[in-house]
Design a protein around this motif. Structure first.
Motif, PDB file in Angstrom:
ATOM      1  N   ALA A   1       0.835  -1.200   0.000  1.00 41.86           N
ATOM      2  CA  ALA A   1       0.000   0.000   0.000  1.00 41.86           C
ATOM      3  C   ALA A   1       0.871   1.253   0.000  1.00 41.86           C
ATOM      4  O   ALA A   1       0.573   2.233  -0.701  1.00 41.86           O
ATOM      5  N   ARG A   2       1.961   1.254   0.787  1.00 40.11           N
ATOM      6  CA  ARG A   2       2.879   2.408   0.795  1.00 40.11           C
ATOM      7  C   ARG A   2       3.511   2.587  -0.573  1.00 40.11           C
ATOM      8  O   ARG A   2       3.636   3.715  -1.076  1.00 40.11           O
ATOM      9  N   LEU A   3       3.924   1.504  -1.203  1.00 39.90           N
ATOM     10  CA  LEU A   3       4.523   1.595  -2.538  1.00 39.90           C
ATOM     11  C   LEU A   3       3.522   2.129  -3.560  1.00 39.90           C
ATOM     12  O   LEU A   3       3.863   2.955  -4.402  1.00 39.90           O
ATOM     13  N   ALA A   4       2.279   1.656  -3.491  1.00 39.63           N
ATOM     14  CA  ALA A   4       1.244   2.112  -4.431  1.00 39.63           C
ATOM     15  C   ALA A   4       0.955   3.592  -4.241  1.00 39.63           C
ATOM     16  O   ALA A   4       0.714   4.300  -5.211  1.00 39.63           O
ATOM     17  N   ALA A   5       1.009   4.065  -3.009  1.00 39.45           N
ATOM     18  CA  ALA A   5       0.764   5.485  -2.750  1.00 39.45           C
ATOM     19  C   ALA A   5       1.894   6.347  -3.294  1.00 39.45           C
ATOM     20  O   ALA A   5       1.663   7.478  -3.735  1.00 39.45           O
ATOM     21  N   GLN A   6       3.098   5.825  -3.303  1.00 35.96           N
ATOM     22  CA  GLN A   6       4.253   6.567  -3.816  1.00 35.96           C
ATOM     23  C   GLN A   6       4.256   6.628  -5.335  1.00 35.96           C
ATOM     24  O   GLN A   6       4.741   7.578  -5.927  1.00 35.96           O
ATOM     25  N   ARG A   7       3.718   5.589  -5.978  1.00 33.23           N
ATOM     26  CA  ARG A   7       3.757   5.499  -7.432  1.00 33.23           C
ATOM     27  C   ARG A   7       2.362   5.159  -7.946  1.00 33.23           C
ATOM     28  O   ARG A   7       1.998   3.986  -8.057  1.00 33.23           O
ATOM     29  N   PRO A   8       1.563   6.178  -8.262  1.00 36.13           N
ATOM     30  CA  PRO A   8       0.202   5.906  -8.719  1.00 36.13           C
ATOM     31  C   PRO A   8       0.197   5.081 -10.026  1.00 36.13           C
ATOM     32  O   PRO A   8       1.109   5.187 -10.835  1.00 36.13           O
ATOM     33  N   ALA A   9      -0.841   4.292 -10.176  1.00 35.70           N
ATOM     34  CA  ALA A   9      -0.977   3.440 -11.370  1.00 35.70           C
ATOM     35  C   ALA A   9      -1.176   4.301 -12.620  1.00 35.70           C
ATOM     36  O   ALA A   9      -1.802   5.358 -12.576  1.00 35.70           O
ATOM     37  N   VAL A  10      -0.671   3.820 -13.725  1.00 35.30           N
ATOM     38  CA  VAL A  10      -0.823   4.484 -15.006  1.00 35.30           C
ATOM     39  C   VAL A  10      -2.089   3.959 -15.674  1.00 35.30           C
ATOM     40  O   VAL A  10      -2.330   2.765 -15.696  1.00 35.30           O
ATOM     41  N   ALA A  11      -2.893   4.844 -16.208  1.00 33.61           N
ATOM     42  CA  ALA A  11      -4.159   4.446 -16.846  1.00 33.61           C
ATOM     43  C   ALA A  11      -3.929   3.664 -18.099  1.00 33.61           C
ATOM     44  O   ALA A  11      -3.021   3.765 -18.817  1.00 33.61           O
TER      45      ALA A  11
END
Length: 66
Positions: free
Chosen positions: A56-66
């Motif tokens: 979750a911390r990693l996902a918050a640092q690097r938002p997903a690309v559409a």
């Protein structure tokens, strides 16, 4: 460096500098376990919870690309 020498002292300085703090933390954890024993299972956080929190911390640092 003698052939087959895998000691930290024989490693390149950049590797020694990177690995020494990791080895120190690991040694400290082992010393703590040797002195105090393992923690009670009920007081430990399951690795699955730790993994999910880290992801979750990693996902918050690097938002997903559409």
């Amino acid at each position: 460096m003698p052939e087959g020498d895998l000691s930290v002292e024989s490693a390149p300085p950049s590797y020694r500098g990177h690995r020494s703090p990791v080895a120190g933390r690991f040694a400290s954890a082992l010393e703590d376990i040797a002195a105090n024993g393992l923690p009670v299972v009920e007081e430990c956080t399951p690795w699955e919870e730790l993994r999910e929190a880290h992801l979750a911390r990693l996902a918050a640092q690097r938002p997903a690309v559409a």
